[in-house]
Design a protein around this motif. Structure first.
Motif, PDB file in Angstrom:
ATOM      1  N   VAL A   1       1.516  -2.254  -3.118  1.00  0.00           N
ATOM      2  CA  VAL A   1       1.393  -2.693  -4.509  1.00  0.00           C
ATOM      3  C   VAL A   1       0.342  -3.798  -4.538  1.00  0.00           C
ATOM      4  O   VAL A   1       0.440  -4.759  -3.773  1.00  0.00           O
ATOM      5  CB  VAL A   1       2.734  -3.244  -5.038  1.00  0.00           C
ATOM      6  N   LEU A   2      -0.667  -3.647  -5.379  1.00  0.00           N
ATOM      7  CA  LEU A   2      -1.655  -4.714  -5.547  1.00  0.00           C
ATOM      8  C   LEU A   2      -1.299  -5.472  -6.828  1.00  0.00           C
ATOM      9  O   LEU A   2      -1.388  -4.922  -7.933  1.00  0.00           O
ATOM     10  CB  LEU A   2      -3.075  -4.136  -5.634  1.00  0.00           C
ATOM     11  N   HIS A   3      -0.864  -6.717  -6.647  1.00  0.00           N
ATOM     12  CA  HIS A   3      -0.522  -7.547  -7.811  1.00  0.00           C
ATOM     13  C   HIS A   3      -1.797  -8.215  -8.308  1.00  0.00           C
ATOM     14  O   HIS A   3      -2.466  -8.926  -7.555  1.00  0.00           O
ATOM     15  CB  HIS A   3       0.503  -8.618  -7.412  1.00  0.00           C
ATOM     16  N   THR A   4      -2.144  -7.968  -9.568  1.00  0.00           N
ATOM     17  CA  THR A   4      -3.350  -8.567 -10.163  1.00  0.00           C
ATOM     18  C   THR A   4      -2.913  -9.353 -11.408  1.00  0.00           C
ATOM     19  O   THR A   4      -1.797  -9.135 -11.915  1.00  0.00           O
ATOM     20  CB  THR A   4      -4.374  -7.488 -10.586  1.00  0.00           C
ATOM     21  N   PRO A   5      -3.779 -10.239 -11.917  1.00  0.00           N
ATOM     22  CA  PRO A   5      -3.416 -10.971 -13.151  1.00  0.00           C
ATOM     23  C   PRO A   5      -3.190 -10.028 -14.337  1.00  0.00           C
ATOM     24  O   PRO A   5      -2.563 -10.408 -15.315  1.00  0.00           O
ATOM     25  CB  PRO A   5      -4.641 -11.860 -13.396  1.00  0.00           C
ATOM     26  N   GLU A   6      -3.677  -8.785 -14.240  1.00  0.00           N
ATOM     27  CA  GLU A   6      -3.522  -7.826 -15.341  1.00  0.00           C
ATOM     28  C   GLU A   6      -2.271  -6.960 -15.182  1.00  0.00           C
ATOM     29  O   GLU A   6      -2.005  -6.098 -16.014  1.00  0.00           O
ATOM     30  CB  GLU A   6      -4.747  -6.891 -15.408  1.00  0.00           C
ATOM     31  N   GLY A   7      -1.556  -7.159 -14.093  1.00  0.00           N
ATOM     32  CA  GLY A   7      -0.368  -6.340 -13.821  1.00  0.00           C
ATOM     33  C   GLY A   7      -0.478  -5.720 -12.437  1.00  0.00           C
ATOM     34  O   GLY A   7      -1.490  -5.878 -11.743  1.00  0.00           O
TER      35      GLY A   7
ATOM     36  N   ARG B   1      -6.993 -14.340  -6.375  1.00  0.00           N
ATOM     37  CA  ARG B   1      -6.020 -14.175  -7.457  1.00  0.00           C
ATOM     38  C   ARG B   1      -5.103 -12.963  -7.308  1.00  0.00           C
ATOM     39  O   ARG B   1      -4.256 -12.732  -8.157  1.00  0.00           O
ATOM     40  CB  ARG B   1      -6.781 -14.081  -8.795  1.00  0.00           C
ATOM     41  N   CYS B   2      -5.284 -12.192  -6.252  1.00  0.00           N
ATOM     42  CA  CYS B   2      -4.454 -10.986  -6.112  1.00  0.00           C
ATOM     43  C   CYS B   2      -3.596 -11.069  -4.844  1.00  0.00           C
ATOM     44  O   CYS B   2      -3.841 -11.883  -3.964  1.00  0.00           O
ATOM     45  CB  CYS B   2      -5.320  -9.735  -6.059  1.00  0.00           C
ATOM     46  N   LYS B   3      -2.636 -10.170  -4.789  1.00  0.00           N
ATOM     47  CA  LYS B   3      -1.699 -10.173  -3.652  1.00  0.00           C
ATOM     48  C   LYS B   3      -1.327  -8.723  -3.344  1.00  0.00           C
ATOM     49  O   LYS B   3      -1.081  -7.927  -4.248  1.00  0.00           O
ATOM     50  CB  LYS B   3      -0.455 -10.957  -4.066  1.00  0.00           C
ATOM     51  N   LEU B   4      -1.292  -8.423  -2.052  1.00  0.00           N
ATOM     52  CA  LEU B   4      -0.895  -7.079  -1.611  1.00  0.00           C
ATOM     53  C   LEU B   4       0.540  -7.142  -1.096  1.00  0.00           C
ATOM     54  O   LEU B   4       0.874  -8.012  -0.294  1.00  0.00           O
ATOM     55  CB  LEU B   4      -1.835  -6.609  -0.496  1.00  0.00           C
ATOM     56  N   GLU B   5       1.380  -6.218  -1.545  1.00  0.00           N
ATOM     57  CA  GLU B   5       2.776  -6.179  -1.112  1.00  0.00           C
ATOM     58  C   GLU B   5       3.105  -4.784  -0.600  1.00  0.00           C
ATOM     59  O   GLU B   5       2.619  -3.791  -1.137  1.00  0.00           O
ATOM     60  CB  GLU B   5       3.695  -6.517  -2.308  1.00  0.00           C
ATOM     61  N   PHE B   6       3.928  -4.696   0.443  1.00  0.00           N
ATOM     62  CA  PHE B   6       4.422  -3.404   0.920  1.00  0.00           C
ATOM     63  C   PHE B   6       5.876  -3.227   0.482  1.00  0.00           C
ATOM     64  O   PHE B   6       6.723  -4.058   0.819  1.00  0.00           O
ATOM     65  CB  PHE B   6       4.372  -3.335   2.459  1.00  0.00           C
ATOM     66  N   VAL B   7       6.156  -2.138  -0.213  1.00  0.00           N
ATOM     67  CA  VAL B   7       7.541  -1.821  -0.592  1.00  0.00           C
ATOM     68  C   VAL B   7       8.032  -0.673   0.298  1.00  0.00           C
ATOM     69  O   VAL B   7       7.327   0.333   0.459  1.00  0.00           O
ATOM     70  CB  VAL B   7       7.637  -1.414  -2.082  1.00  0.00           C
ATOM     71  N   ASN B   8       9.214  -0.829   0.856  1.00  0.00           N
ATOM     72  CA  ASN B   8       9.746   0.210   1.751  1.00  0.00           C
ATOM     73  C   ASN B   8      10.071   1.498   0.972  1.00  0.00           C
ATOM     74  O   ASN B   8      10.740   1.461  -0.058  1.00  0.00           O
ATOM     75  CB  ASN B   8      11.025  -0.287   2.434  1.00  0.00           C
ATOM     76  N   VAL B   9       9.548   2.631   1.482  1.00  0.00           N
ATOM     77  CA  VAL B   9       9.910   3.925   0.900  1.00  0.00           C
ATOM     78  C   VAL B   9      10.367   4.862   2.018  1.00  0.00           C
ATOM     79  O   VAL B   9      10.290   4.514   3.206  1.00  0.00           O
ATOM     80  CB  VAL B   9       8.737   4.574   0.107  1.00  0.00           C
ATOM     81  N   THR B  10      10.839   6.032   1.653  1.00  0.00           N
ATOM     82  CA  THR B  10      11.332   6.993   2.641  1.00  0.00           C
ATOM     83  C   THR B  10      10.537   8.287   2.511  1.00  0.00           C
ATOM     84  O   THR B  10      10.233   8.752   1.406  1.00  0.00           O
ATOM     85  CB  THR B  10      12.830   7.257   2.397  1.00  0.00           C
ATOM     86  N   HIS B  11      10.183   8.856   3.662  1.00  0.00           N
ATOM     87  CA  HIS B  11       9.310  10.026   3.701  1.00  0.00           C
ATOM     88  C   HIS B  11       9.640  10.796   4.975  1.00  0.00           C
ATOM     89  O   HIS B  11      10.588  10.441   5.686  1.00  0.00           O
ATOM     90  CB  HIS B  11       7.862   9.516   3.661  1.00  0.00           C
ATOM     91  N   SER B  12       8.858  11.823   5.308  1.00  0.00           N
ATOM     92  CA  SER B  12       9.164  12.606   6.496  1.00  0.00           C
ATOM     93  C   SER B  12       8.554  12.012   7.761  1.00  0.00           C
ATOM     94  O   SER B  12       8.400  12.696   8.774  1.00  0.00           O
ATOM     95  CB  SER B  12       8.683  14.046   6.294  1.00  0.00           C
ATOM     96  N   ILE B  13       8.213  10.735   7.692  1.00  0.00           N
ATOM     97  CA  ILE B  13       7.746  10.001   8.870  1.00  0.00           C
ATOM     98  C   ILE B  13       8.288   8.588   8.715  1.00  0.00           C
ATOM     99  O   ILE B  13       8.436   8.114   7.583  1.00  0.00           O
ATOM    100  CB  ILE B  13       6.195  10.039   8.957  1.00  0.00           C
TER     101      ILE B  13
END
Ligand SMILES: [Zn+2]
Length: 447
Positions: A160-166, A141-153
């Motif tokens: 992001v772990l999408h769950t039925p609760e949010g 019931r859950c899904k893992l998503e990667f959102v692109n961010v910017t950092h010093s590497i």
């Protein structure tokens, strides 16, 4: 579905990050890092040969024994980026879990190298590459998503772990960069969508490194411009110019290489970790360097490169070396001690494209390194740098984008959290109700 968050490491310090999220029967672990300062205080410590429990006792890696209090199975271990405070304990802890390590390409390569260097444990977890923008199922019931961010590497993501609760958004480490020099800008559009779709965001775990700093963290483009200004100003100098920066900061190393060539000097990367990170980035196609760029890590090849530089004339080269924090065995420190064939003369320039990490061991070592370089006549160009972490206005924007129900400050100590607590409180969050200042080894039940 029950949702629990175990704040395992990095909630009392900047270092040894580890957080586990349980959604029903499924657990996802975010980061398994090293607390470098706990390692640095012991000179000559060979962590590759040490047992996990000894490293836990030293405070060098997260104390993951709290994981036995979570009632579920680990489905994935997810390092967010390749800094050692996020991946440095994988070689010591991951083998205890029957779960794959899921990471973006550059991060995964660095994880592989950590695992290869490990001599105490055999780490045989499956390694799965996942890019920003991609998802994978976690349990039914859950899904893992990667959102692109910017950092010093390069290649940093926020999982992001999408769950039925949010959604649970794990927000370590980032700055809001729209012109990052290498890679894509931070995906604020996706964060805003996540804040509004389905059940919204149940919990946001935030990188509070710079939470006590006002304003906005500038882009890497600004650091690049600062560096350009310094190097261009030295165009007519006919002596030695040496630069140092974070070896893992591929964007910065790329800028250094480019600007060296612009003033007619041949760049050379020197030092073990310089060779490691840039070599890895080039090998997987994450960065491109000139074909003839020399990268040397081993002592003998470094000394050979220095001899060549001295023979052909220092004014023709710009060595980019390790040692930005004054680490005793790093190249720049050795140069300061006169232990390399490179001879510094009065007026030679040393550019620190880095800030001293505010921690007593670093501060002492850096002081010593600068003194030694100064005694050889070197002129120091310090702090040609911008940080990789959000300041207060970035934190405000993230809260505004995500509208999380619960917030957990991380990646700092109590004092470091204070700026964030202040900011979140002004946005309507209340300590103990939906703003959770916690410490290592706690479990928080959200649903
Ligand atoms: Zn980091």
């Amino acid at each position: 579905m029950e949702i629990e968050i175990a704040t395992i490491g990095g909630y009392e310090e900047v270092g040894r990050q580890m957080t586990a999220v349980r959604a029903g029967d499924d657990i996802v672990v975010f980061d398994m890092g090293l607390n470098l300062s706990q390692v640095l205080v012991h000179d000559n410590l060979q962590t590759e040969e040490m047992h996990s429990l000894d490293l836990i006792d030293m405070g060098a890696i997260p104390d993951d024994r709290v994981m036995s209090d979570l009632d579920g199975d680990v489905q994935a271990i997810v390092p967010t980026h390749g800094h050692l405070d996020h991946i440095g304990a994988i070689s010591k802890l991951a083998h205890r879990y029957d779960a794959p390590i899921v990471a973006a390409p550059f991060t995964l390569e660095l994880v592989k190298e950590e695992i290869q260097d490990e001599s105490k444990f055999l780490v045989e977890n499956e390694l799965i590459e996942m890019d920003a923008g991609e998802t994978m199922p976690i349990g039914d019931r859950c899904k893992l998503e990667f959102v692109n961010v910017t950092h010093s590497i390069i290649n940093a993501i926020n999982p992001v772990l999408h769950t039925p609760e949010g959604a649970i958004v794990y927000g370590l480490d980032k700055r809001m960069d729209h012109t990052p020099v290498i890679g894509d800008p931070i995906d604020m559009k996706r964060f805003r969508e996540i804040g509004r779709e389905g059940e919204g965001v149940l919990c946001y775990i935030e990188d509070c490194t710079n939470a006590n700093k006002k304003g906005r963290t500038p882009s890497e483009a600004v650091a690049r411009e600062q560096l350009h200004d310094v190097i261009q100003s030295l165009e007519d100098y006919d002596g030695g110019i040496v630069a140092t920066t974070f070896s893992s900061h591929i964007a910065r190393v790329t800028s250094l290489v480019e600007f060296a060539e612009e003033i007619g000097r041949q760049p050379v990367l020197l030092g073990r970790s310089m060779e490691k990170y840039s070599g890895t980035a080039e090998r997987i196609g994450a960065a491109s360097f000139p074909d003839d760029l020399g990268m040397y890590g081993h002592r003998k090849s470094v000394d050979r490169a220095f001899n060549r530089i001295m023979d052909e004339g220092k004014e023709n080269f710009l060595p980019v070396v390790t040692g930005h924090q004054g680490e005793p065995r790093a190249m720049l420190t050795r140069m300061g001690r006169g232990e390399t064939p490179y001879e510094l003369d009065d007026g030679d320039k040393v550019i620190f494209s880095a800030r001293v990490i505010p921690e007593p061991t670093n501060e002492g070592q850096r002081y010593q390194s600068e003194k030694l370089l100064g005694m050889q006549g070197a002129r120091i160009y310090d702090d040609v740098h911008v940080s990789g972490h959000l300041r207060q206005e970035g934190h405000y924007e993230m809260l505004d984008a995500l509208q999380p129900q619960h917030v957990i400050p991380a990646h700092q100590d109590m004092q470091g959290f204070s700026g964030y607590v202040d900011l979140a409180s002004k946005q309507g969050y209340k300590l103990g109700r939906d703003l959770h200042v916690t410490s290592n080894g706690n479990i928080l039940q959200l649903v």
